[in-house]
Design a protein around this motif. Structure first.
Motif, mmCIF file in Angstrom:
data_model
loop_
_atom_site.group_PDB
_atom_site.id
_atom_site.type_symbol
_atom_site.label_atom_id
_atom_site.label_comp_id
_atom_site.label_asym_id
_atom_site.label_seq_id
_atom_site.Cartn_x
_atom_site.Cartn_y
_atom_site.Cartn_z
ATOM 1 N N PHE A 95 -2.961 47.884 32.205
ATOM 2 C CA PHE A 95 -2.507 46.546 30.814
ATOM 3 C C PHE A 95 -0.817 46.883 30.455
ATOM 4 N N PHE A 96 -0.674 47.999 30.778
ATOM 5 C CA PHE A 96 0.736 47.487 30.689
ATOM 6 C C PHE A 96 1.516 46.638 31.515
ATOM 7 N N GLY A 97 0.969 45.707 32.662
ATOM 8 C CA GLY A 97 1.833 45.606 33.699
ATOM 9 C C GLY A 97 1.468 44.308 33.158
ATOM 10 N N LEU A 98 0.192 44.102 32.755
ATOM 11 C CA LEU A 98 -0.887 42.898 32.659
ATOM 12 C C LEU A 98 0.320 42.711 30.953
ATOM 13 N N GLY A 99 0.759 43.639 29.778
ATOM 14 C CA GLY A 99 1.612 43.208 28.971
ATOM 15 C C GLY A 99 2.576 42.462 29.132
ATOM 16 N N TYR A 100 3.838 42.883 30.139
ATOM 17 C CA TYR A 100 4.811 42.527 30.100
ATOM 18 C C TYR A 100 4.713 41.346 30.683
ATOM 19 N N THR A 101 3.644 40.998 31.420
ATOM 20 C CA THR A 101 3.914 39.669 32.563
ATOM 21 C C THR A 101 3.224 38.305 31.536
ATOM 22 N N SER A 102 2.228 39.273 30.664
ATOM 23 C CA SER A 102 2.048 38.168 30.061
ATOM 24 C C SER A 102 2.689 38.064 28.314
ATOM 25 N N ALA A 103 3.779 38.979 28.117
ATOM 26 C CA ALA A 103 4.852 38.633 27.158
ATOM 27 C C ALA A 103 6.007 36.910 28.124
ATOM 28 N N ALA A 104 6.448 37.578 28.803
ATOM 29 C CA ALA A 104 7.687 36.535 30.090
ATOM 30 C C ALA A 104 6.825 35.469 29.854
ATOM 31 N N ILE A 105 5.577 35.191 30.395
ATOM 32 C CA ILE A 105 4.140 33.858 30.242
ATOM 33 C C ILE A 105 4.762 33.308 29.321
ATOM 34 N N CYS A 106 4.028 34.384 27.890
ATOM 35 C CA CYS A 106 4.432 33.551 26.491
ATOM 36 C C CYS A 106 5.828 33.116 25.819
ATOM 37 N N LYS A 107 6.846 33.341 26.542
ATOM 38 C CA LYS A 107 8.305 32.528 26.158
ATOM 39 C C LYS A 107 8.389 31.631 27.172
ATOM 40 N N LEU A 108 7.742 31.266 28.584
ATOM 41 C CA LEU A 108 8.091 30.332 28.817
ATOM 42 C C LEU A 108 7.018 29.130 28.410
ATOM 43 N N PHE A 143 8.023 40.127 36.098
ATOM 44 C CA PHE A 143 7.738 41.027 36.954
ATOM 45 C C PHE A 143 6.507 42.425 37.044
ATOM 46 N N GLY A 144 6.383 42.784 35.839
ATOM 47 C CA GLY A 144 5.851 43.573 35.156
ATOM 48 C C GLY A 144 4.755 44.019 35.598
ATOM 49 N N PHE A 145 3.907 42.987 36.225
ATOM 50 C CA PHE A 145 3.057 43.027 37.171
ATOM 51 C C PHE A 145 2.705 44.462 38.093
ATOM 52 N N LEU A 146 4.681 44.364 39.004
ATOM 53 C CA LEU A 146 4.601 45.236 39.805
ATOM 54 C C LEU A 146 4.456 46.315 39.227
ATOM 55 N N PHE A 147 4.391 46.727 38.454
ATOM 56 C CA PHE A 147 3.672 48.114 38.263
ATOM 57 C C PHE A 147 2.347 48.693 38.329
ATOM 58 N N TRP A 148 1.789 47.438 38.869
ATOM 59 C CA TRP A 148 0.487 48.098 38.981
ATOM 60 C C TRP A 148 0.226 48.830 40.782
ATOM 61 N N PHE A 149 1.778 48.921 40.962
ATOM 62 C CA PHE A 149 1.143 49.169 42.930
ATOM 63 C C PHE A 149 1.955 50.533 42.901
ATOM 64 N N LYS A 150 1.795 51.245 43.891
ATOM 65 C CA LYS A 150 2.343 52.323 43.554
ATOM 66 C C LYS A 150 4.148 52.156 44.296
ATOM 67 N N LYS A 151 4.195 51.666 44.887
ATOM 68 C CA LYS A 151 4.922 51.230 45.881
ATOM 69 C C LYS A 151 6.189 50.338 45.201
ATOM 70 N N THR A 152 5.682 50.118 44.492
ATOM 71 C CA THR A 152 6.810 49.148 42.817
ATOM 72 C C THR A 152 7.121 49.522 42.064
ATOM 73 N N ARG A 153 5.964 50.967 41.737
ATOM 74 C CA ARG A 153 5.830 50.801 40.222
ATOM 75 C C ARG A 153 6.921 51.513 39.788
ATOM 76 N N PRO A 154 7.858 52.275 40.664
ATOM 77 C CA PRO A 154 8.831 53.478 40.345
ATOM 78 C C PRO A 154 10.528 52.028 39.900
#
Lengths: 300, 159
Positions: free
Chosen positions: A153-166, A226-237
């Motif tokens: 939900f963290f990743g989703l929230g950020y990506t959703s915020a960017a989409i709202c802006k666009l 690109f908040g959804f990259l928080f979902w993946f272990k490699k890109t999370r940090p």
């Protein structure tokens, strides 16, 4: 889906002591933030008089009774007790009850028209804990689901915020003058709240240079997208570092603090459990190790 | 988690996502803790905020719009009465037609401070001008003393 599940909830390996300590730290942090919100709002709610904007359950129930007497304190007390019941595993529905009471406290506090998002992720984390405790029997799975769902939900929230802006503004959102307008708004807020305000060095630079303002907004929306990259272990940090950087940027340019988001990002964004495992292996007979071993064996 | 447990977790996550979608779709994007996070999505739109001044020492009441630096009276910080500026600003933005209940709602926010000082509450409006600079002007909104509350005569008031 399988890839996402493995990145969010982990693999079939048994839980290490470091992971257990990490999950417990997450749970404690969520409880602590919830209690802080509950009691801060309890103090404020009696100052209110009219529901101007009904949010959530306030659309269906008149929550103005919360403004009277000590109802807000009573609600905060009840929610705090529920949180403790959840933490000590006294009842598996305790976190859900705490979440519903937290919701009531939120809709009473923000009944004046302001829609605050500062507490949303703490609320989502509590929801994840509540669902995990109800759905899973196994403690280890409860912990893995709670953390995994919060990360999702963290990743989703950020990506959703960017989409709202666009959608709300379009690519022109990044125009530097937009940031100037928000900075003037926040300057007015600071002045009315504290009685004084002056721009810091970075703000002065941004006000003098349109390209800096545009670059700041471009960094913000790209990082959010690109908040959804928080979902993946490699890109999370990497995602966590960029998002924390973005929040520091928001604090410095617009004086808006999303501190609870930053603390949760800091905890969830990096594999601290690996460090904990290393530290715990230094003293295998320590009290903490014994306590963690005992915790690993318990379940409802 | 093993394969089956991971599948179960994803299923629960999808159910949560459906609940999330359903609630935000039917509640204008907000059903705490669910949200589509629309903050700052409308860039460049004019804004309205609140500002108060202690006008106890002023001899007359002015109702004309001015830049903040030219406002009469002394500084009044909302911190002094422990209220959040967002709540006052939202009253000014979203209250629509003004009636006694809403005016009393604002007086309640200021508590007993209006019995000690004369306070002028301003509606501050900011916008981008045609040459892309920012204009900020404050309009007197509500004058409050211990026994008087006067709404700016230009503001719509319902009986």
């Amino acid at each position: 889906m399988d890839l996402l599940a493995r990145n969010l909830f982990g693999n079939n390996k048994s839980e290490t002591r470091g992971e257990l300590l990490y999950y417990k730290l997450f749970e404690v942090l969520v409880i602590l933030f919830t209690v802080l919100y509950l009691w801060r709002w309890a103090e404020y709610i009696p100052k209110l008089g009219v529901v101007l904007l009904p949010l959530g359950i306030a659309n269906y129930v008149d929550v103005s009774f919360m403004f009277e007497g000590t109802w807000s304190y009573f609600n905060a007390s009840l929610a705090t007790i529920s949180l403790l019941f959840g933490f000590f595993k006294i009842n598996r529905f305790s976190y859900l009850i705490a979440l519903l009471l937290f919701h009531l406290q939120y809709v009473a506090r923000f009944s004046q028209g302001e829609i605050s998002h500062g507490s949303n992720m703490v609320g989502m984390a509590l929801l994840a804990l509540a669902v995990a405790h109800i759905v899973f029997e196994n403690y280890s799975n409860q912990r893995k689901f709670a953390v995994g769902a919060t990360i999702f939900f963290f990743g989703l929230g950020y990506t959703s915020a960017a989409i709202c802006k666009l959608i709300g503004t379009g690519p022109d959102w990044i125009a530097g003058s937009h940031l100037w307008l928000w900075m003037a708004e926040r300057a007015t807020d600071r002045l009315s709240q504290h009685g004084a305000f002056s721009y810091n060095f970075l703000q002065e630079m941004i006000l003098e240079n349109r390209w800096m303002a545009t670059l700041t907004l471009l960094f913000g929306i790209t990082t959010e997208f690109f908040g959804f990259l928080f979902w993946f272990k490699k890109t999370r940090p990497i995602a966590a570092t960029l998002l924390i950087g973005m929040h520091i940027g928001i604090l410095l340019t617009m004086n808006i603090s999303f501190s609870k988001y930053m603390y949760l990002l800091l905890l969830l964004g990096y594999p601290w459990y690996q460090l904990f495992d290393k530290l715990l292996s230094l003293k295998p007979d320590s009290i903490l190790n014994q306590r963690l071993n005992k915790l690993r064996e318990t379940s409802y | 988690m093993n394969y089956q447990e991971n599948k179960k977790s994803i299923r629960i996550l999808l159910i949560l996502l459906l609940i999330h979608g359903g609630l935000v779709a039917t509640h204008l994007g907000e059903f705490w803790p669910f949200s589509i996070f629309p903050m700052f999505s409308q860039a460049g739109n004019p804004w309205t905020r609140a500002l108060a001044r202690d006008v106890s020492a002023e001899t007359s009441t002015e109702w004309d719009q001015k830049p903040i630096a030219q406002l009469p009276g002394a500084t009044f910080a909302f911190d002094e009465v422990g209220i959040n500026t967002n709540d006052v600003a939202n009253y000014l933005q979203k209250a629509g037609q003004w009636d006694e209940q809403k005016i009393q709602g604002i007086r309640t926010l200021f508590g007993s401070e209006v019995n000690r000082r004369n306070i002028m509450l301003y509606r501050v409006q900011g916008k981008l001008t045609h040459n892309d600079s920012v204009s900020v002007l404050a309009q007197p909104f509500l004058y409050m003393t211990s026994d008087t509350t006067i709404l700016n005569p230009d503001i719509k008031r319902s009986k």
